[in-house]
Design a protein around this motif. Structure first.
Motif, short mmCIF file in Angstrom:
data_model
loop_
_atom_site.label_atom_id
_atom_site.label_comp_id
_atom_site.label_asym_id
_atom_site.label_seq_id
_atom_site.Cartn_x
_atom_site.Cartn_y
_atom_site.Cartn_z
N ALA A 297 0.83 -1.21 0.00
CA ALA A 297 0.00 0.00 0.00
C ALA A 297 0.87 1.25 0.00
N GLY A 298 1.92 1.24 0.81
CA GLY A 298 2.82 2.39 0.84
C GLY A 298 3.51 2.61 -0.49
N ALA A 299 3.94 1.52 -1.14
CA ALA A 299 4.59 1.63 -2.44
C ALA A 299 3.64 2.15 -3.49
N ALA A 300 2.34 1.91 -3.30
CA ALA A 300 1.33 2.37 -4.25
C ALA A 300 0.90 3.81 -4.00
N GLY A 301 1.46 4.44 -2.95
CA GLY A 301 1.16 5.84 -2.71
C GLY A 301 0.16 6.12 -1.61
N VAL A 302 -0.27 5.10 -0.87
CA VAL A 302 -1.20 5.32 0.24
C VAL A 302 -0.45 6.05 1.36
N PRO A 303 -0.96 7.18 1.86
CA PRO A 303 -0.28 7.92 2.93
C PRO A 303 -0.10 7.05 4.18
N ASP A 304 0.99 7.30 4.91
CA ASP A 304 1.30 6.48 6.08
C ASP A 304 0.15 6.44 7.09
N VAL B 112 -5.71 -3.34 -5.51
CA VAL B 112 -4.45 -3.32 -6.24
C VAL B 112 -4.37 -1.99 -6.98
N SER B 113 -3.20 -1.38 -6.96
CA SER B 113 -3.00 -0.08 -7.60
C SER B 113 -2.27 -0.22 -8.92
N TRP B 114 -2.66 0.61 -9.89
CA TRP B 114 -2.07 0.55 -11.23
C TRP B 114 -2.50 1.78 -11.99
N LYS B 115 -1.65 2.27 -12.85
CA LYS B 115 -2.01 3.43 -13.66
C LYS B 115 -3.00 3.08 -14.77
N HIS B 116 -3.17 1.79 -15.05
CA HIS B 116 -3.92 1.40 -16.24
C HIS B 116 -5.27 0.77 -15.97
N TRP B 117 -5.77 0.82 -14.73
CA TRP B 117 -7.09 0.24 -14.49
C TRP B 117 -8.18 0.88 -15.35
N PRO B 118 -8.18 2.21 -15.55
CA PRO B 118 -9.23 2.77 -16.41
C PRO B 118 -9.14 2.28 -17.85
N CYS B 119 -7.94 1.87 -18.30
CA CYS B 119 -7.83 1.30 -19.65
C CYS B 119 -8.59 -0.01 -19.74
N LEU B 120 -8.52 -0.81 -18.67
CA LEU B 120 -9.14 -2.13 -18.68
C LEU B 120 -10.59 -2.09 -18.24
N PHE B 121 -10.97 -1.08 -17.51
CA PHE B 121 -12.35 -0.94 -17.07
C PHE B 121 -12.88 0.44 -17.48
N PRO B 122 -13.12 0.63 -18.77
CA PRO B 122 -13.60 1.93 -19.25
C PRO B 122 -15.00 2.27 -18.74
N HIS C 56 -15.09 -0.81 -7.51
CA HIS C 56 -14.99 0.55 -8.03
C HIS C 56 -13.51 0.94 -8.11
N ILE C 57 -13.25 2.01 -8.85
CA ILE C 57 -11.90 2.52 -9.05
C ILE C 57 -11.81 3.93 -8.48
N SER C 58 -10.75 4.18 -7.73
CA SER C 58 -10.54 5.52 -7.17
C SER C 58 -9.17 6.04 -7.59
N ALA C 59 -9.06 7.34 -7.64
CA ALA C 59 -7.80 7.98 -8.03
C ALA C 59 -6.85 8.02 -6.85
N GLY C 60 -5.60 7.63 -7.10
CA GLY C 60 -4.57 7.75 -6.09
C GLY C 60 -3.63 8.90 -6.42
N ARG C 61 -2.41 8.82 -5.93
CA ARG C 61 -1.43 9.88 -6.19
C ARG C 61 -0.57 9.54 -7.40
N ARG C 62 -0.02 10.55 -8.01
CA ARG C 62 0.93 10.42 -9.11
C ARG C 62 0.36 9.61 -10.28
N GLY C 63 -0.93 9.83 -10.57
CA GLY C 63 -1.55 9.18 -11.71
C GLY C 63 -1.86 7.71 -11.53
N VAL C 64 -1.81 7.23 -10.29
CA VAL C 64 -2.10 5.82 -10.01
C VAL C 64 -3.57 5.68 -9.65
N TRP C 65 -4.19 4.59 -10.11
CA TRP C 65 -5.59 4.30 -9.81
C TRP C 65 -5.67 3.05 -8.95
N ASN C 66 -6.66 3.01 -8.08
CA ASN C 66 -6.83 1.89 -7.17
C ASN C 66 -8.12 1.14 -7.50
#
Length: 259
Positions: free
Chosen positions: A16-23, A137-147, A85-95
């Motif tokens: 979670a930390g590596a994916a940008g979730v605040p401490d 799971v966090s990834w920049k490309h979830w919206p590509c796979l779940f339009p 559902h998909i939510s926006a994270g930091r630095r263009g990452v989606w959860n």
């Protein structure tokens, strides 16, 4: 010295930390102190150990030529349409978050597996809500796979498959049904009365039901049932039922038990 917390909790928090979730949020998610999250991160950095996520970036099947695991994707699509559902994270990452009842540990493990098959190298992290497990799971490309992702609730907006999604589901309808029925469906014991030789007798039988407030998602469920040859009917404004003996047996085979 081993961690007092389970290693799975440590890995989930580091992922979670590596994916940008605040401490602070990470600490609340995993039920540990803020200082514990920071200590784990320092320890793993000092030892040169991975912080949860692999140090490789999964290539997107839609925009970067990556390979898509179609059976896992079709099933995960069903989970997403039902309880994800998909939510926006930091630095263009989606959860990508999928919610499921805490009573079904095997299915919660299944959700995590599907996510890692669709995003190779991904490390799911989980958090508990009252009666519920949330797998992320966090990834920049979830919206590509779940339009289908967009603002508002799914039943308030149009849900339609793209051509490439349509083709995948046409090839893998059973996988979509597994995700749909395990997320927003159930297998119940039903009964009715029948007149047999002039006597009213009770007749018990099993039934699969899928419930959703989106007419579009209900339509996708019915389409997939048609593709697998399973007879269905609309038993309510937001419910699709499979009640025939052959249909229930076929869904038992395709979907499997809720455990």
């Amino acid at each position: 010295m081993p961690h007092v917390r389970p290693e799975s909790t440590v890995r989930s928090a580091l992922a979670a930390g590596a994916a940008g979730v605040p401490d602070r949020e990470n600490a609340l998610m995993h039920g540990v102190a803020l200082s514990t999250i920071r200590r784990w991160r320092r320890l793993y950095q000092q030892e040169g150990r991975a912080r949860g996520q692999d140090h490789t970036t999964a290539r997107c099947p839609r925009c970067d030529g990556g390979r898509l695991h179609e059976p896992a994707y079709a099933e995960l699509l069903g989970w997403y349409l039902g309880d994800g559902h998909i939510s926006a994270g930091r630095r263009g990452v989606w959860n990508l978050h999928v919610f499921n009842d805490v009573s079904y540990p095997d299915l919660n493990d299944r959700i995590a597996l599907l996510m890692t098959l669709v995003k190779p190298g991904g490390r799911p992290h989980v958090r508990l809500k009252p009666g519920c497990v949330v797998t992320t799971v966090s990834w920049k490309h979830w919206p590509c796979l779940f339009p289908q992702h967009g603002p508002g609730k799914k039943h308030h907006r149009e849900i339609a498959l793209t051509d490439w999604q349509h083709d995948i589901v046409a090839r893998r309808p059973a996988a979509l049904l597994a995700g749909l029925f395990h997320s927003d469906g159930c297998r119940v014991a039903n009964w009715t009365h029948k007149l047999v030789a002039g006597e009213l007798k009770r007749y018990d039988y099993p039934r699969w039901q899928f419930s959703n407030r989106s007419e579009d998602i209900l339509g996708l469920c019915c389409w997939a049932l048609d593709l697998t040859g399973v007879a269905w009917r609309r038993s309510g404004p937001s419910t699709v039922s499979v009640s025939t003996r052959a249909g229930v047996a076929r869904l038992d085979e395709l979907v499997g038990p809720k455990t």
